[in-house]
Design a protein around this motif. Sequence first.
Motif, PDB file in Angstrom:
ATOM      1  N   TYR A 452       1.024  -1.131  -0.132  1.00  0.00           N
ATOM      2  CA  TYR A 452       0.118   0.060   0.092  1.00  0.00           C
ATOM      3  C   TYR A 452       0.769   1.314  -0.128  1.00  0.00           C
ATOM      4  CZ  TYR A 452      -2.966   3.667   1.573  1.00  0.00           C
ATOM      5  OH  TYR A 452      -3.543   5.006   1.678  1.00  0.00           O
ATOM      6  N   ILE A 453       0.260   2.368  -0.712  1.00  0.00           N
ATOM      7  CA  ILE A 453       1.026   3.584  -0.509  1.00  0.00           C
ATOM      8  C   ILE A 453      -0.054   4.759  -1.059  1.00  0.00           C
ATOM      9  CG2 ILE A 453       2.165   3.582  -3.119  1.00  0.00           C
ATOM     10  CD1 ILE A 453       4.709   4.852  -1.804  1.00  0.00           C
ATOM     11  N   ASN A 454      -0.070   5.871  -0.477  1.00  0.00           N
ATOM     12  CA  ASN A 454      -0.988   6.878  -0.818  1.00  0.00           C
ATOM     13  C   ASN A 454      -0.565   7.635  -1.957  1.00  0.00           C
ATOM     14  OD1 ASN A 454       1.079   8.236   0.625  1.00  0.00           O
ATOM     15  ND2 ASN A 454      -0.267   9.423   1.731  1.00  0.00           N
ATOM     16  N   ARG A 455      -1.174   8.604  -2.301  1.00  0.00           N
ATOM     17  CA  ARG A 455      -1.388   9.376  -3.412  1.00  0.00           C
ATOM     18  C   ARG A 455      -0.328  10.373  -3.325  1.00  0.00           C
ATOM     19  NH1 ARG A 455      -4.589   8.223  -7.489  1.00  0.00           N
ATOM     20  NH2 ARG A 455      -3.961  10.199  -8.565  1.00  0.00           N
ATOM     21  N   PHE A 456      -0.011  10.735  -2.080  1.00  0.00           N
ATOM     22  CA  PHE A 456       1.151  11.947  -1.957  1.00  0.00           C
ATOM     23  C   PHE A 456       2.421  11.515  -2.650  1.00  0.00           C
ATOM     24  CE2 PHE A 456       4.200  14.495   0.307  1.00  0.00           C
ATOM     25  CZ  PHE A 456       3.594  15.486   0.286  1.00  0.00           C
ATOM     26  N   VAL A 457       2.693  10.104  -2.797  1.00  0.00           N
ATOM     27  CA  VAL A 457       3.767   9.769  -3.331  1.00  0.00           C
ATOM     28  C   VAL A 457       4.144  10.662  -4.603  1.00  0.00           C
ATOM     29  CG1 VAL A 457       2.995   7.725  -4.388  1.00  0.00           C
ATOM     30  CG2 VAL A 457       5.394   7.761  -3.593  1.00  0.00           C
ATOM     31  N   GLU A 458       3.025  10.726  -5.190  1.00  0.00           N
ATOM     32  CA  GLU A 458       3.159  11.575  -6.570  1.00  0.00           C
ATOM     33  C   GLU A 458       3.883  12.890  -6.609  1.00  0.00           C
ATOM     34  OE1 GLU A 458      -0.823  11.444  -8.225  1.00  0.00           O
ATOM     35  OE2 GLU A 458      -0.800   9.371  -8.581  1.00  0.00           O
ATOM     36  N   GLN A 459       3.738  13.510  -5.329  1.00  0.00           N
ATOM     37  CA  GLN A 459       4.170  14.680  -5.063  1.00  0.00           C
ATOM     38  C   GLN A 459       5.856  14.765  -5.100  1.00  0.00           C
ATOM     39  OE1 GLN A 459       2.103  17.468  -5.298  1.00  0.00           O
ATOM     40  NE2 GLN A 459       0.569  16.076  -5.351  1.00  0.00           N
ATOM     41  N   VAL A 460       6.542  13.698  -4.475  1.00  0.00           N
ATOM     42  CA  VAL A 460       7.856  13.580  -4.250  1.00  0.00           C
ATOM     43  C   VAL A 460       8.340  12.600  -5.248  1.00  0.00           C
ATOM     44  CG1 VAL A 460       7.689  14.381  -1.794  1.00  0.00           C
ATOM     45  CG2 VAL A 460       7.359  11.991  -2.458  1.00  0.00           C
ATOM     46  N   ASP A 462       8.229  10.407  -9.320  1.00  0.00           N
ATOM     47  CA  ASP A 462       7.666  10.342 -10.682  1.00  0.00           C
ATOM     48  C   ASP A 462       6.565   9.213 -10.970  1.00  0.00           C
ATOM     49  OD1 ASP A 462       9.186  12.677 -11.418  1.00  0.00           O
ATOM     50  OD2 ASP A 462      10.869  11.435 -11.900  1.00  0.00           O
ATOM     51  N   ASP A 463       6.411   8.460  -9.545  1.00  0.00           N
ATOM     52  CA  ASP A 463       5.407   7.344  -9.877  1.00  0.00           C
ATOM     53  C   ASP A 463       4.420   7.477  -9.273  1.00  0.00           C
ATOM     54  OD1 ASP A 463       7.784   5.651 -11.348  1.00  0.00           O
ATOM     55  OD2 ASP A 463       8.545   5.081  -9.286  1.00  0.00           O
ATOM     56  N   THR A 464       3.336   6.684  -9.710  1.00  0.00           N
ATOM     57  CA  THR A 464       1.700   6.689  -8.992  1.00  0.00           C
ATOM     58  C   THR A 464       1.987   5.526  -8.172  1.00  0.00           C
ATOM     59  OG1 THR A 464       0.788   5.415 -10.789  1.00  0.00           O
ATOM     60  CG2 THR A 464       1.107   7.691 -11.128  1.00  0.00           C
ATOM     61  N   PRO A 465       0.789   5.293  -7.266  1.00  0.00           N
ATOM     62  CA  PRO A 465       0.636   4.158  -6.282  1.00  0.00           C
ATOM     63  C   PRO A 465       0.453   2.892  -7.305  1.00  0.00           C
ATOM     64  CG  PRO A 465      -0.637   5.928  -5.522  1.00  0.00           C
ATOM     65  CD  PRO A 465      -0.192   6.415  -6.923  1.00  0.00           C
TER      66      PRO A 465
END
Length: 725
Positions: A452-460, A462-465
Amino acid sequence: MFARRLPQNLWSLLAAVLVTGGLAVYALGLARANQSPVALWLSNGALIGWLVRKPLSQTWSFLLAGFIGTLAAKLYLGDPAMTSVAICLCNAAETLMVGAYIRHRFPQITERTRFLDLARVGVIGALVAAAVCAPVTVTILHLWSSPDLGIRINTLIRAHFVGMVIAGSTSLVMVTRQWSRVEKGKILILIRDLLLLTAITVGVFLESHIPMAFMIYPPLLLLVFRHRFVGMVIGMAIIALVITIVTTLNIGPFNLVAGVTPALRVVMAQVFIGVSCFVALPVALALSEQDRLQHRMRESELRYRLLAEHTGDLVMRIRFNGDRMYVSPSIKDLLGWEVEDFLKPRPDLIHPEDRERVAADVARLRSEGGTITSTYRLQHKNGQYVWIEAFARLVQSPDNDSTMDIIYTGRDVSRRVRVEQALLESQVQLRTITDNIPAVIARVDMSQRYTYINRFVEQVSDDTPAQIIGKTVREVRGEALYERLKGPLARAYAGESVMFEYEAPHQGKFLHFQAHYVPDRDADGAIRGVYVLTTEITHIKNVERELLRLAHQDSLTGLANRRFFSERVSATLKQAQRRKTPVLLALADIDNFKSINDTYGHAIGDAVLSEVGRCLQRLVREGEVVARIGGDEFVVLCDDMDNLQQARAFIHSLWERLHMTVQVGDTSVNVKMSIGAAICKDEISADAMMKLADDAMYMAKEAGRDTYRVLLRGVGDSEEAKVTA
């Protein structure tokens, strides 16, 4: 009173001794009274019932009991001791062979044992054991030279084989107490039928003029049909007893054979008993197996009906046209309807939103067969809807009409559905919250794969969940960064909560992150993964650096301030003392700075301070410290002077270059400096060295300003040498 105190097993052993001994006396006595071979050897078979039912640890005691009983009978009848012992050992071996074979194939004989299989194994074991032991017995009796050797061996095999079949079946019935299962109302009928068989058998075999031996079969088969295995065993025992007695007494239909001898009568008796046994045995076994299967089927049906009618689930048998052939009474508790209300198809009770889906499921079940599970809503009699989880299977109809029925089982899962819906809603809410938290929230399993990983990863990144889930930390973060992360991960997998900071590149610049790794434990406390909370703290780090700069920098000149200098001077002195190198500390003061402020104003004074600061910054080398420690006071700290001459040259150069003219607009200000320096090589505190430099400054001021003085400590020939410009 004494008999009651004897162990139960001792009574069984005494019974084995008496039964085997009595049967041996019976068989041997009849044979010797008629000067003929033994017609029926029952002793070995009598032990089989005990051997196949007793634990293995008790087998040898019963074999010994049978050996003792048979040996006692032979000695009683006057047989030689050594020959008797040998033959009794052979009999014990024969019994052991049959018992061990049955015990190997059937470790436990219970009500569920198939008697057809048991009889097949017993007959094969008896036949093989008799065939093996007969030649041994002939050898013991030294009969190899007898002209009728073949007849003797055949007679011996038949006597042992038929005897074991009859006596073994009888002892098994007695030991397993199958006779006790005869219904009380049928006991008198059993006794009557046994008396009828006894009377007909005695009558037939007392008649020596007309061969009517076949007349025993009707009452024997009647016993089998009415009383199954018990009737067959007792009936065959009666027939064998009567035939052996009349054969020994030299009467009966066997005497109608011309030129009959005692040995031939024995053979005919054995054959007749064997044929009678093999006529009745298959019928008895088949009927017993049928009764067993019917009993199990009745038990199964009874259990099924008990479960169906007392379970909380709805159970139905549905014909192909939708009619219900059976509806369990639980329909009343489940949906409020009576059984009669549900015997016809009721699609109107299915929730309108679920009807099309349920119809498609039923159509697929009827076309493809197999099983299907469906969850839908059914209307309760009070009008509300109940969530039902239905399990349906397509089976062959038990009505033998070549049609297929649906066996349906449904249960109320309304509470579970409500919990699932609440859980789903909670998950949606939780995902909404986590996706909007300004931090990366993730979970990795024990193989370091993201689950699992939340969508905020897109802010830091270049990948999506979707691109990250299923990949390992090494694959997502890269080899270089993984080397930094694998240590904290290992500590988290070991059960430790870990917090640390690291840097990672993103879009051409480095970002600072703070990560918190927390072990994910199951209900038993075992670690099954790691939760990861990662916060981007680049702006915090920038603020920290700016605050640090402001805390250590003079805002006017850009030089270090007194606080930074105080932190560095102690460390520099300790390092120089370890290396045993000199340290130079120079205080520089603008001469008559107060008059500059008074004459030209504070703005001009600040410009002068700034220019002096820039000049000092240009003069010092990398690693040297220059700071403004107050008003017009500056300080220079050096620890890389190779010798005293170099230090003096540096002070002189500093003093010369600080003579400058500062141009501010149309105003020119001549600046002159006084410098007090201290050069130390031995151990000295920061305060002591500052005091030494301050003393040198005082000396420069006393000398009329615009000059410098140097004080030495631990350097050169004098403790306090003064150097004047």
